[in-house]
Design a protein around this motif. Structure first.
Motif, short mmCIF file in Angstrom:
data_model
loop_
_atom_site.label_atom_id
_atom_site.label_comp_id
_atom_site.label_asym_id
_atom_site.label_seq_id
_atom_site.Cartn_x
_atom_site.Cartn_y
_atom_site.Cartn_z
N LYS A 85 -41.14 -7.97 0.05
CA LYS A 85 -41.61 -8.67 -1.14
C LYS A 85 -40.57 -9.68 -1.63
O LYS A 85 -40.90 -10.79 -2.05
CB LYS A 85 -41.94 -7.69 -2.26
N SER B 96 -48.60 -12.38 -2.86
CA SER B 96 -49.87 -12.21 -3.55
C SER B 96 -51.04 -12.32 -2.56
O SER B 96 -51.97 -11.51 -2.60
CB SER B 96 -50.02 -13.24 -4.66
N GLU C 36 -53.71 -9.32 -1.38
CA GLU C 36 -55.16 -9.53 -1.48
C GLU C 36 -55.81 -9.31 -0.12
O GLU C 36 -56.89 -8.73 -0.02
CB GLU C 36 -55.44 -10.95 -1.98
#
Length: 246
Positions: free
Chosen positions: A126, A135, A139
């Motif tokens: 991350k 992000s 998703e």
């Protein structure tokens, strides 16, 4: 002893804790029951919550090598058997399986003899990705249809659990195998390959591991270069045995 097909789970803590159930069954198997002559029948083990894992225990000796497959993976990811039977365990985690292996090592250090990650998922990814890439990847993971009852990883929760877990024991034998054929998560614009490599370096530093970057492989090192994985396992097993003899 060789234990395989322990799959990733949606909750990291549950996955690490439920490792103890099938591993206890492996450790309790008599040597005469162990198989090391090719594929034998694996047995399903109930780990609660309506879930099961297939458990296949083989071989004898110590420490036990536990092969933890990546997200959606199965036992066919592992084509070689290391000659290793009861606690402590050498944990071998491919892709997402590396997160589970790392959490087990943190929460059960007395039962952990060493760790091998095989292009393993890193809690530092991350930080290495751009916010847009992270992000978009989250998703993409959420939108994945697992199908056939397979589970999908919860990366943010897993990272939190790792960060809240006790520190890794010092002197733990470890090898980090990293792919060197570029591959990409294909999210958020721009290549994610540099971020993957940066996260692998930080993972190796955290584990204080020997970092093998010349693998001549993409993400599926266990399939593309199985002998390299076997050598890493044997290296860690050798270090663990030497430590037990001191």
């Amino acid at each position: 002893m060789f234990a395989r097909r322990l799959v990733g789970a949606r909750r990291m803590s549950a996955a690490a804790v439920t490792l103890a159930v099938p591993l206890a069954l492996c450790a309790g198997a008599a040597p005469a029951q162990a198989r090391d002559d090719g594929d034998g029948p694996a047995r399903p083990v109930d780990i609660g919550g309506g879930r099961r894992v297939l458990l296949d225990c083989r071989g004898s000796g110590s420490p036990t090598v536990v092969l933890v497959s990546g997200a959606g993976g199965a036992s066919d990811e592992w084509t070689h058997i290391a000659d290793a039977a009861r606690p402590p365990y050498v944990l071998v985690g491919a892709s997402w399986g590396a997160m589970i292996a790392a959490l087990f090592a943190r929460t059960a250090p007395a039962r952990t003899a060493g760790v091998v990650t095989v292009d393993g998922a890193s809690p530092f990814l991350k930080d290495a990705l751009t916010p847009a890439q992270w992000s978009a990847w989250m998703e993409k993971v959420r939108a994945t249809d697992p199908g056939k009852g397979l589970e999908t990883p919860d990366y943010p929760a897993a990272v939190r659990e790792l960060r809240e877990a006790p520190a890794l024991p010092r002197g733990l034998p470890a090898v980090v195998l990293t792919s060197d054929h570029p591959w990409d998560l294909s999210v958020g614009g721009g290549s994610t390959w540099p971020a993957w490599l940066a996260a692998q370096r930080r993972l190796a530093e955290e584990l204080r591991a020997r970092h093998v970057t010349d693998t001549d492989s993409g993400h599926g090192i266990a399939v593309e270069q199985p002998r390299l994985v076997v050598r890493a396992i044997r290296d860690v097993v050798g270090q663990a045995r030497a430590g037990q003899e001191r």
